[in-house]
Design an enzyme around this catalytic site. Structure first.
Site, PDB file in Angstrom:
ATOM      1  N   ASP A 166       0.843  -1.200   0.000  1.00 35.07           N
ATOM      2  CA  ASP A 166       0.000   0.000   0.000  1.00 35.07           C
ATOM      3  C   ASP A 166       0.878   1.250   0.000  1.00 35.07           C
ATOM      4  O   ASP A 166       2.043   1.210   0.417  1.00 35.07           O
ATOM      5  CB  ASP A 166      -0.884   0.033   1.253  1.00 35.07           C
ATOM      6  CG  ASP A 166      -1.868  -1.113   1.279  1.00 35.07           C
ATOM      7  OD1 ASP A 166      -2.167  -1.665   0.206  1.00 35.07           O
ATOM      8  OD2 ASP A 166      -2.329  -1.462   2.386  1.00 35.07           O
TER       9      ASP A 166
HETATM   10  N1  URA Z   1      -1.206  -5.856   3.934  1.00 38.21           N
HETATM   11  C1  URA Z   1      -1.709  -4.612   3.912  1.00 38.21           C
HETATM   12  O1  URA Z   1      -2.758  -4.346   4.492  1.00 38.21           O
HETATM   13  N2  URA Z   1      -1.015  -3.667   3.273  1.00 38.21           N
HETATM   14  C2  URA Z   1       0.166  -3.902   2.626  1.00 38.21           C
HETATM   15  O2  URA Z   1       0.755  -2.985   2.061  1.00 38.21           O
HETATM   16  C3  URA Z   1       0.663  -5.200   2.660  1.00 38.21           C
HETATM   17  C4  URA Z   1      -0.040  -6.169   3.314  1.00 38.21           C
END
Ligand code: URA
Length: 233
Positions: free
Chosen positions: A103
């Site tokens: 993310d």
């Molecule tokens: N899980 C998440 O919620 N975000 C990420 O970036 C990676 C794994």
């Protein structure tokens, strides 16, 4: 076959602009003769390319580990946000891409490579490439929440494999998950009535984030790291 400027950029001799300058300065030779054009087509497996007399080591596949900063998205290009590939001016116009996504606000280990087949294997659920995250939480985590994480957890559109955890403090755990679904860790924490406030990926399969890499820094994988990725069955 590939363009000379692309080969040099790919091999780490600078941006396309920088390698064009090397060619213009007659510092590049192909099979002993000075290269005259950046567009010159090179047989990357047989031609001998030298820069300032030193042979260029060209590998078809390249592998990079990056310590991703927050605020950057895992994509090749985006009209609104800085992307991870914007950090690799050298590779613009090449076939390098991030393997999987973190993310925008997640930090940590991202693998960047140009071997599509390997990337597909690493991301396929069949191969169970686990991922380890450092998860900082809004509220102290309790035994009931930890137990739920270590059992199959229903996230609505799928049920997780049991996760492994290690408690680092009452609001920080290390979590190992098998899948890599969209927002998975955040959704898992929500499902146990908690909230992620900071997330960092520490490990992707056999690859461990190099703790000498500051946020935003990167390096090529070592031979043994690359071999460990190919060894995944
Ligand atoms: N899980 C998440 O919620 N975000 C990420 O970036 C990676 C794994």
């Amino acid at each position: 076959m590939m363009r000379l400027d692309k080969l040099l950029a790919h091999a780490g001799y600078g941006t396309r602009k920088e390698v064009k300058a090397l060619i213009k300065a007659k510092l590049v030779s192909v099979n002993g003769a000075a290269a005259l054009k950046d567009k010159q087509q090179i047989d990357e497996f047989h031609d001998v390319v030298c820069v300032d007399g030193e042979p260029v080591q060209y590998a078809k596949f390249q592998f990079i580990m990056m310590h991703k900063p927050a605020g950057v998205i895992c994509a090749n290009r985006d009209d609104y946000h800085e992307t991870i590939m914007d950090h690799f001016e050298t590779f613009i116009g090449t076939d390098m891409f991030p393997v999987g996504r973190l993310d925008i606000d997640t930090e940590g280990l991202v693998l960047i490579c140009n071997d599509g087949k390997l990337a597909h294997r690493l991301l396929s659920p069949k191969h169970h490439v686990d991922k380890c995250y450092e998860v900082h939480l809004e509220k102290p985590i309790d035994d009931e929440q930890l137990t739920k994480l270590s059992e199959p957890l229903d996230l609505g559109d799928f049920i997780t494999q049991p996760a492994q955890y290690e408690v680092l403090s009452d609001t920080c755990i290390r979590l190992v998950i098998q899948e890599g679904k969209f927002h998975q860790v955040k959704r898992m924490m929500k499902a146990v009535d908690n909230e992620v406030v900071y997330l960092k990926r520490l490990r992707f399969g056999p690859l461990i984030l190099d703790d000498t890499l500051e946020v935003g820094e990167w390096r090529y994988l070592t031979q043994s790291e690359t071999e460990a990725l190919y060894a995944i069955k």
